[in-house]
Enzyme design. Structure first.
Site, PDB file in Angstrom:
ATOM      1  CD  GLU A   1      -8.902  40.358 -78.919  1.00  0.00           C
ATOM      2  OE1 GLU A   1      -8.191  41.079 -78.198  1.00  0.00           O
ATOM      3  OE2 GLU A   1      -8.613  40.063 -80.098  1.00  0.00           O
TER       4      GLU A   1
ATOM      5  N   GLY B   1     -44.171  17.226 -67.836  1.00  0.00           N
ATOM      6  CA  GLY B   1     -44.604  18.328 -68.684  1.00  0.00           C
ATOM      7  C   GLY B   1     -44.508  19.671 -68.002  1.00  0.00           C
TER       8      GLY B   1
ATOM      9  CD  GLU C   1     -14.646  32.976 -65.148  1.00  0.00           C
ATOM     10  OE1 GLU C   1     -13.793  32.469 -64.407  1.00  0.00           O
ATOM     11  OE2 GLU C   1     -15.471  33.817 -64.764  1.00  0.00           O
TER      12      GLU C   1
ATOM     13  NE  ARG D   1     -48.402  15.197 -61.164  1.00  0.00           N
ATOM     14  CZ  ARG D   1     -49.451  15.548 -61.885  1.00  0.00           C
ATOM     15  NH1 ARG D   1     -50.344  16.393 -61.375  1.00  0.00           N
ATOM     16  NH2 ARG D   1     -49.611  15.079 -63.114  1.00  0.00           N
TER      17      ARG D   1
ATOM     18  CB  THR E   1     -14.991  25.094 -73.512  1.00  0.00           C
ATOM     19  OG1 THR E   1     -13.724  24.563 -73.953  1.00  0.00           O
ATOM     20  CG2 THR E   1     -15.344  26.324 -74.331  1.00  0.00           C
TER      21      THR E   1
END
Length: 390
Positions: free
Chosen positions: A135, A347, A370, A275, A372
């Site tokens: 709540e 990047g 659910e 890469r 912390t």
């Protein structure tokens, strides 16, 4: 999500049927979920048709009895299904976990008549569920909830507001915890509320960092009237029902987190091997190789932890401490792995052209929902050292 790398996990499953189930889930994930994930998350679109497909395929009720439309699968298998779905799109994996959580109360504490009437449509009839505990003023301190249910003859009248409800406003049914008696945990009762009940409305969904395709909204109960036949368990038993559901739900979140982390590692590996800098793949550089090794180790450790907790649950043994540990470790691991995946891509990792940026934003919520991770540490410590002194 990137295409699966050669490192994608080969699962050890208890039965041949479970292996076939995972193959089905991977096929659905790769054909129906992953290709649209980035576009639909950016647009904030909830994939209801995917959940209809999962229901038709028997994947929304896996850990429940086949007598009422479930899949009779152990948690060890069910959680690995969640991991696969979450690797494709967290909105789907987490959505299945929340739906299962919403079914837990009725499946575990409902009467024989209630289960026969409601569970078939909940587990395999195309319905989607949500779970209403939090709540605006009671999150971690769930026992202080203020939503009230007042007895009126053979009915209950529910008034109050629930917050942070996954599937809020789109669910077909809600498992709702409301106060029916004294203050504290002993005055709470669980109810099964239809999504179209008169007096039930949803606020505009929250604008979130990630999981934009999964609506999270407040629910307002303005004198919602439901029959006593929709009360789950005994009066005052609701908080115990909620805690029981959350122990299992935390394992679901742990599995979702490992799915997100594995998807991030797959993306980072694919990029690092393709890469080139300084004339060779960046995966050749020791700094990156060590980072990838740490990412993979966190994922394997988290997977082992949630599976061990699941096996305890399947054996009928206590697993609350291990569930809290799994939720804590796996979600922290997902945050670290996704952050490192962005770093591997440099990047490019910070742009929406690659999925790791989205995965990093999505991982954050898993440390919060659910219970912390601070609450998980409290749960673990109580198991180790007993309740705190007052």
């Amino acid at each position: 999500m990137s295409d699966r790398s050669p490192q994608w996990v080969e699962r050890r499953l208890p039965t041949e049927e479970a292996g076939q189930l995972i193959d089905l889930v991977r096929d659905i994930a790769q054909r129906e979920i992953a290709p649209k994930a980035a576009e639909e998350e950016e647009a904030g679109r909830f994939p209801r048709e995917v959940f209809t497909l999962l229901s038709e395929s028997g994947l929304l009720g896996l850990p429940y009895d086949s007598e009422h439309g479930g899949g009779d699968q152990p948690y060890e298998v069910y959680l690995q299904v969640l991991e696969e779905l979450s690797a494709a799109r967290l909105t789907v994996g987490l959505g299945v976990s929340v739906h299962s959580l919403a079914c837990h109360g009725l499946a575990g504490y409902g009467t024989k008549e209630q289960r026969a009437e409601h569970l078939p449509s909940m587990l395999s009839g195309g319905l989607l569920g949500a779970y209403c505990l939090s709540e605006p003023a009671s999150g971690s301190d769930a026992a202080s909830l203020r939503t009230k249910a007042v007895r009126d003859g053979d009915d209950w009248v529910i008034t109050g507001t629930k917050a942070w409800i996954t599937h809020g406003g789109i669910a077909d049914f809600y498992t709702v915890l409301a106060r029916t008696g004294v203050e504290g945990s002993r005055g709470i009762t669980a109810f099964l509320v239809p999504g179209d009940a008169a007096g039930l409305s949803a606020a505009v969904p929250e604008k979130k960092m990630g999981m934009k395709g999964s609506p999270t909204a407040q629910l307002h109960f303005d004198g919602v009237r439901i029959p006593d036949a929709r009360r789950i368990g005994e009066e005052g038993q609701g908080f115990a029902i909620a805690l029981s559901a959350l122990d299992s739900g935390r394992l679901g979140i742990a599995a979702c987190a490992i799915g997100v982390a594995q998807a991030a590692l797959d993306g980072a590996l694919g990029y690092a091997t393709g890469r080139k800098q300084f004339g060779r793949p960046i995966a050749d550089f020791q700094g990156l190789r060590f980072m990838l090794a740490d990412m993979a180790t966190r994922i394997e450790a988290g997977r082992a932890l949630y599976l061990e907790a699941a096996r305890l649950r399947d054996a009928g043994r206590p697993f609350s401490r291990q569930a809290a540990m799994a939720k804590l470790f796996c979600t922290d691991a997902a945050m670290q792995v996704t952050t490192d995946a962005v770093q591997v891509l440099g990047g490019y990792g910070y742009t929406q052209d690659f999925p790791v940026e989205r995965l990093m934003r999505e991982a954050k919520v898993l440390q919060i929902v659910e219970g912390t991770n601070q609450i998980q540490r409290m749960v673990i410590a109580r198991h180790l050292a007993g309740p705190e002194s007052r």
